[in-house]
Design a protein around this motif. Structure first.
Motif, mmCIF file in Angstrom:
data_model
loop_
_atom_site.group_PDB
_atom_site.id
_atom_site.type_symbol
_atom_site.label_atom_id
_atom_site.label_comp_id
_atom_site.label_asym_id
_atom_site.label_seq_id
_atom_site.Cartn_x
_atom_site.Cartn_y
_atom_site.Cartn_z
ATOM 1 N N VAL A 136 -101.111 40.214 -21.803
ATOM 2 C CA VAL A 136 -100.862 39.429 -23.520
ATOM 3 C C VAL A 136 -99.789 38.138 -23.587
ATOM 4 N N LYS A 137 -99.148 38.406 -22.737
ATOM 5 C CA LYS A 137 -97.979 36.761 -23.609
ATOM 6 C C LYS A 137 -98.514 35.886 -23.019
ATOM 7 N N ASP A 138 -99.475 35.853 -22.417
ATOM 8 C CA ASP A 138 -100.664 34.309 -22.740
ATOM 9 C C ASP A 138 -101.355 35.085 -23.775
ATOM 10 N N ILE A 139 -101.677 35.860 -24.779
ATOM 11 C CA ILE A 139 -102.392 35.660 -25.377
ATOM 12 C C ILE A 139 -101.423 35.569 -27.022
ATOM 13 N N ILE A 140 -100.456 36.099 -26.776
ATOM 14 C CA ILE A 140 -99.020 35.674 -28.142
ATOM 15 C C ILE A 140 -98.494 34.673 -28.069
ATOM 16 N N LYS A 141 -99.069 33.572 -28.000
ATOM 17 C CA LYS A 141 -98.348 32.656 -28.318
ATOM 18 C C LYS A 141 -98.512 31.820 -29.140
ATOM 19 N N GLU A 142 -97.888 30.926 -30.132
ATOM 20 C CA GLU A 142 -98.227 30.291 -31.547
ATOM 21 C C GLU A 142 -99.506 29.884 -31.439
ATOM 22 N N GLU A 143 -100.056 28.746 -30.593
ATOM 23 C CA GLU A 143 -101.508 28.161 -30.797
ATOM 24 C C GLU A 143 -102.088 28.551 -30.836
ATOM 25 N N ASN A 144 -101.936 30.747 -30.515
ATOM 26 C CA ASN A 144 -102.785 31.329 -31.062
ATOM 27 C C ASN A 144 -102.687 31.860 -32.117
ATOM 28 N N LEU A 145 -102.008 31.921 -33.261
ATOM 29 C CA LEU A 145 -101.562 32.665 -33.798
ATOM 30 C C LEU A 145 -102.696 32.702 -35.247
ATOM 31 N N ALA A 146 -103.506 33.194 -35.761
ATOM 32 C CA ALA A 146 -104.736 33.361 -36.520
ATOM 33 C C ALA A 146 -103.544 33.680 -38.188
ATOM 34 N N TYR A 147 -103.094 34.026 -38.096
ATOM 35 C CA TYR A 147 -102.409 34.175 -39.392
ATOM 36 C C TYR A 147 -100.715 34.700 -39.139
ATOM 37 N N LYS A 148 -99.979 34.333 -39.848
ATOM 38 C CA LYS A 148 -98.810 34.515 -39.977
ATOM 39 C C LYS A 148 -98.324 35.124 -41.604
ATOM 40 N N LYS A 149 -97.318 35.927 -41.388
ATOM 41 C CA LYS A 149 -96.801 36.567 -42.855
ATOM 42 C C LYS A 149 -95.477 34.484 -43.603
ATOM 43 N N THR A 150 -96.264 35.081 -44.344
ATOM 44 C CA THR A 150 -95.747 33.770 -44.946
ATOM 45 C C THR A 150 -93.694 34.148 -45.285
ATOM 46 N N LYS A 151 -92.841 33.047 -45.270
ATOM 47 C CA LYS A 151 -91.446 33.072 -45.163
ATOM 48 C C LYS A 151 -90.833 34.098 -46.554
ATOM 49 N N VAL A 152 -92.438 33.457 -47.703
ATOM 50 C CA VAL A 152 -91.263 33.426 -49.176
ATOM 51 C C VAL A 152 -91.394 35.470 -49.313
ATOM 52 N N LEU A 153 -92.338 36.045 -48.014
ATOM 53 C CA LEU A 153 -92.077 37.829 -48.069
ATOM 54 C C LEU A 153 -90.680 37.629 -47.364
ATOM 55 N N THR A 154 -90.117 38.960 -47.823
ATOM 56 C CA THR A 154 -89.038 39.792 -46.945
ATOM 57 C C THR A 154 -89.674 40.299 -45.732
ATOM 58 N N ASP A 155 -88.564 40.595 -44.714
ATOM 59 C CA ASP A 155 -89.456 41.894 -43.963
ATOM 60 C C ASP A 155 -88.942 43.279 -44.287
ATOM 61 N N ASN A 156 -88.917 43.506 -45.612
ATOM 62 C CA ASN A 156 -88.444 45.035 -45.935
ATOM 63 C C ASN A 156 -89.774 45.684 -46.285
ATOM 64 N N GLU A 157 -89.239 46.898 -45.852
ATOM 65 C CA GLU A 157 -91.145 47.659 -45.517
ATOM 66 C C GLU A 157 -91.572 47.723 -47.222
ATOM 67 N N MET A 158 -92.403 47.551 -47.917
ATOM 68 C CA MET A 158 -92.872 47.987 -48.749
ATOM 69 C C MET A 158 -92.845 49.367 -49.396
ATOM 70 N N HIS A 159 -92.731 49.317 -50.673
ATOM 71 C CA HIS A 159 -92.696 51.345 -50.429
ATOM 72 C C HIS A 159 -93.843 51.568 -51.450
ATOM 73 N N TYR A 160 -94.958 50.902 -51.316
ATOM 74 C CA TYR A 160 -96.343 50.792 -52.289
ATOM 75 C C TYR A 160 -97.078 52.012 -51.673
ATOM 76 N N CYS A 161 -97.774 52.921 -51.838
ATOM 77 C CA CYS A 161 -98.464 54.108 -51.123
ATOM 78 C C CYS A 161 -100.013 53.504 -50.640
ATOM 79 N N PRO A 162 -100.746 53.489 -49.623
ATOM 80 C CA PRO A 162 -101.908 52.927 -48.764
ATOM 81 C C PRO A 162 -102.583 52.820 -49.736
ATOM 82 N N GLY A 163 -103.386 51.670 -49.676
ATOM 83 C CA GLY A 163 -104.158 50.983 -50.596
ATOM 84 C C GLY A 163 -104.039 50.392 -51.819
ATOM 85 N N CYS A 164 -102.374 50.637 -52.612
ATOM 86 C CA CYS A 164 -102.545 50.073 -53.902
ATOM 87 C C CYS A 164 -102.433 48.699 -54.094
#
Ligand SMILES: Cc1ncc(C[n+]2csc(CCOP(=O)(O)OP(=O)(O)O)c2C)c(N)n1
Ligand SMILES: [Mg+2]
Lengths: 253, 311
Positions: free
Chosen positions: A3-31
C-alpha cells in the motif's frame, strides 16, 4: 506492491483544495450545499484569490458555510446578504465578494435586497441554492416550491390558488441591466459540477472586470426535506425541477 | 467616503453591518419608523460585537404617528430595541454643536467597546439652526492602525499569516451562547462604570430636580429660571448618555432634593430609570407632552408645583 508504494504524492489523482477546511460538514447525505462549497473553494484556489475573497453566508442550512471555506466571512441576517455584500464590495472594491443564499433566504424574506443589489449592479457574485423548500427549518413551502409539490406546510402539494405560483428569481434578475451574467446550473453529476465551476470562474472574472452582478442559481436537492433517498432526489429533481427551472445561461454580457 | 442611498432602512442597516465587519467607520440615520426597521441589524451588530453608529431623529409615534419632534423612542434606544440581551451606547445631544461632536464620540465609543452607538436626537434639535464649531478633521485610521488599536477581527481577506476572520452572532451551543452573553454583560457593566456622561445646572442649593435630556433639557433650563424667579430652588440633571444612565448621580441627589420631575416628550419612559436610580428615596414624577407637542417652560414649572411641591 505494498500500500505504501501506492499512496504516494505522484500517484495522487485527486486532492482536496486547501481552501476547504478539514471540518466535517454538517450537511445530510446527498445534499447539494457541500458540492457547491467545494466548487467555489476550488475556483478560489485556481484563481489564487483566497486572500482577497469575502463570503457572506445566509440564514439556512448553509449558515455555517464559514466553517468550511477557508476565507473571511460575514454571517448575515435572513435574506440580507446582498446588503452586506453591497457594503463590503463598495468599501473594498478590490476584493472578491460573494453571497451564498438559499431560496427561502433569497426569494422570500430577502427578495427586496437581492433585487436592488442586482439592479444597482453591485460588483459581486450571487450563488443561489434552490432546493424548492426551507430546508433548515423542516421543509416548509418556499417561494420556489413547484405547483403541486408536497412540503411540510403544503402536505397535499402547493396549491397555487392559495399560495401563488413559484417565483423564478433568475429570470427576474436577468431582466435587470445591473446583472452581467445570469445562469442556472445544477450539481448532481461530475459534468454538471464542471459546468458550474466554469460559471463560478466567469463570475469571479467579471468581478475583476467590474462588470456588475453575476447571479448563478444551482437547482438543488434536499433529500431530508423532500423525504427521498439521495438518488431518488436527483431523479425527482431531473424529472420535476429541470422542466420548470430550465438550466442554461440566461444572460452573458 | 462612500455614500449610498439604500432601498429601505432594513437594507441600510444591514449594509452598516457589512461595512462594520470590514472595520470601517459606518453610520446610518433615520427617524423613528425607519429606526424600527434598523433594529434587526442593530441586534446583529451587537451580537457580532462590531462598531457602528446609528442616528435617530425622533418623531412622534406609534405607527406613522407624526413628523413633529418627540422623545418616545427612549425605551427602544436604551433597552436594546431589537431582540436579545444587548444595549446600544446612547448619546443624547441637546444642541447642534453636540449633534456634530457626538458623531466622533459615538464612533470612539463604538470602536472601543465593539458595540453599536446611537445618537438619540429629536425633530427639534434635528431641524434647528445654530452656530457650530467643527473640530479639526482627523484622518481615518488605516487597516493596519485599526488592527493595532482595536484588534484583528475585520473581514478584509484572510492572509496567510492568520486564521480566517468570521463575523457572526451565531452560537448554536447553549453553553457557549450563555458564556458569550456573560461576556456581553461584562462589557455593559464596564460601560456603566466608565462611560456615564451627564451635566448639571443649579443643583448646589436645589430642593427639587428636573431630569431631562435633549430638547426637553433646553426647555427645562428656562423652566429653572422661571421657577427660581418665583423662589423655587430647582436644579437640572441632564443625562448625556442615556445608556449607560447616570444612576449613581441621581441616587446621590436624592439625598439632597425633596423630589424629582422627569420631563420628556413622551408619555413617561426615562422616568422609569429615574425611579430605579432613586430607589424610592424621594417622590419621582413624570411630566410630558407627546404626539409632537413641545412643552412650554411655564407648563413644566406648573407641573413641578402640582406634582412634586404640593404633591
Ligand atoms: C428573520 C428570520 N425568520 C425566520 C428564521 C428561521 N429560518 C432559519 S433557516 C430558514 C429557512 C432557510 O431556507 P432556505 O433559504 O431555502 O435555505 P436551505 O436551508 O433550504 O438551504 C428560516 C425560515 C430566521 N432565522 N430569521
Ligand atoms: Mg431552500
Amino acid at each position: 506492491m505494498d500500500v505504501k508504494d501506492i499512496i504516494k504524492e505522484e500517484n495522487l489523482a485527486y486532492k482536496k483544495t486547501k481552501v476547504l477546511t478539514d471540518n466535517e460538514m454538517h450537511y445530510c447525505p446527498g445534499c447539494t450545499h457541500g458540492v457547491v462549497h467545494k466548487a467555489i473553494a476550488e475556483v478560489i484556489e485556481e484563481k489564487d484569490i483566497q486572500e482577497k475573497t469575502i463570503g457572506i453566508s445566509p440564514v439556512g442550512c448553509s449558515v455555517l458555510a464559514y466553517n468550511y471555506i477557508d476565507i473571511d466571512w460575514q454571517e448575515a441576517a435572513h435574506g440580507r446578504a446582498p446588503a452586506l455584500a453591497t457594503a463590503v464590495s463598495r468599501l473594498m472594491p478590490e476584493k472578491y465578494v460573494f453571497t451564498y443564499q438559499g431560496d427561502g433566504d433569497l426569494a422570500s424574506i430577502g427578495s427586496a435586497e437581492i433585487l436592488h443589489a442586482c439592479n444597482r449592479g453591485e460588483n459581486i457574485m450571487v450563488i443561489f441554492i434552490n432546493n424548492g423548500i426551507y430546508g433548515m427549518t423542516g421543509g416548509q413551502m418556499a417561494p420556489t416550491t413547484l405547483p403541486g409539490m408536497p412540503t411540510s406546510t403544503s402536505p397535499y402539494g402547493r396549491d397555487v390558488k392559495l399560495a401563488g405560483n413559484p417565483l423564478k428569481m433568475t429570470e427576474i434578475v436577468a431582466q435587470l441591466p445591473g446583472t452581467t451574467f445570469v445562469a442556472r446550473h445544477s450539481a448532481e453529476t461530475a459534468g454538471a459540477v464542471r459546468k458550474l465551476k466554469k460559471a463560478i470562474r466567469k463570475a469571479f472574472d467579471n468581478i475583476d472586470e467590474k462588470k456588475g452582478t453575476s447571479f448563478i442559481e444551482v437547482v438543488s436537492t434536499c433529500s431530508s426535506g423532500w423525504k427521498l433517498q439521495p438518488d431518488a432526489s436527483n431523479k425527482w429533481m431531473k424529472e420535476n425541477m429541470f422542466p420548470f427551472y430550465e438550466l442554461g445561461v440566461l444572460k452573458d454580457e | 467616503m462612500v455614500v449610498l442611498q439604500a432601498e429601505s432602512e432594513v437594507a441600510a442597516a444591514n449594509m452598516l453591518y457589512g461595512g462594520a465587519a470590514c472595520g470601517k467607520k459606518v453610520m446610518t440615520s433615520s427617524s423613528s419608523p425607519g429606526v424600527s426597521l434598523k433594529m434587526e441589524a442593530i441586534s446583529y451588530i451587537a451580537g457580532a460585537e462590531l462598531p457602528a453608529l446609528v442616528v435617530n431623529v425622533v418623531r412622534g409615534g406609534p405607527g406613522l404617528g407624526t413628523i413633529q419632534p418627540a422623545q418616545s423612542d427612549y425605551f427602544q434606544a436604551t433597552k436594546g430595541g431589537g431582540h436579545g440581551d444587548y444595549h446600544s451606547i446612547v448619546l443624547a445631544p441637546n444642541s447642534v454643536q453636540e449633534m456634530a461632536d457626538f458623531v466622533e464620540l459615538g464612533f470612539d465609543l463604538a470602536f472601543k467597546y465593539k458595540n453599536p452607538s446611537m445618537i438619540l436626537s429629536d425633530g427639534m434639535i434635528g431641524q434647528m439652526m445654530e452656530k457650530v464649531e467643527l473640530k479639526d478633521f482627523k484622518p481615518r485610521l488605516t487597516e493596519q492602525e485599526i488592527i493595532e488599536k482595536y484588534g484583528d477581527w475585520a473581514t478584509t481577506g484572510k492572509t496567510a499569516d492568520r486564521e480566517r476572520n468570521v463575523t457572526t452572532s451565531l452560537e448554536l451551543q447553549s453553553e457557549l451562547q450563555e458564556q458569550f452573553n456573560i461576556k456581553l454583560q461584562k462589557k455593559y457593566r464596564e460601560l456603566e462604570a466608565n462611560e456615564v456622561r451627564f451635566e448639571t445646572a443649579f443643583v448646589d442649593d436645589a430642593e427639587y430636580l428636573f431630569v431631562a435630556y435633549g430638547s426637553s433639557s433646553r426647555i427645562c433650563m428656562k423652566a429653572v429660571e422661571i421657577a427660581r424667579e418665583k423662589g423655587i430652588k430647582v436644579g437640572l440633571l441632564r443625562p448625556i448618555t442615556l445608556y449607560p444612565f447616570p444612576k449613581k448621580e441621581l441616587n446621590q441627589l436624592a439625598d439632597q432634593v425633596k423630589g424629582m420631575l422627569s420631563v420628556e416628550m413622551s408619555a413617561g419612559q426615562m422616568v422609569e430609570d429615574v425611579m430605579l436610580s432613586v430607589e424610592s428615596k424621594v417622590p419621582v414624577e413624570h411630566f410630558g407632552r407627546f404626539g409632537g407637542i413641545i412643552p412650554s417652560p411655564d407648563e413644566i414649572v406648573k407641573a413641578l408645583e402640582e406634582k412634586i411641591i404640593k404633591g
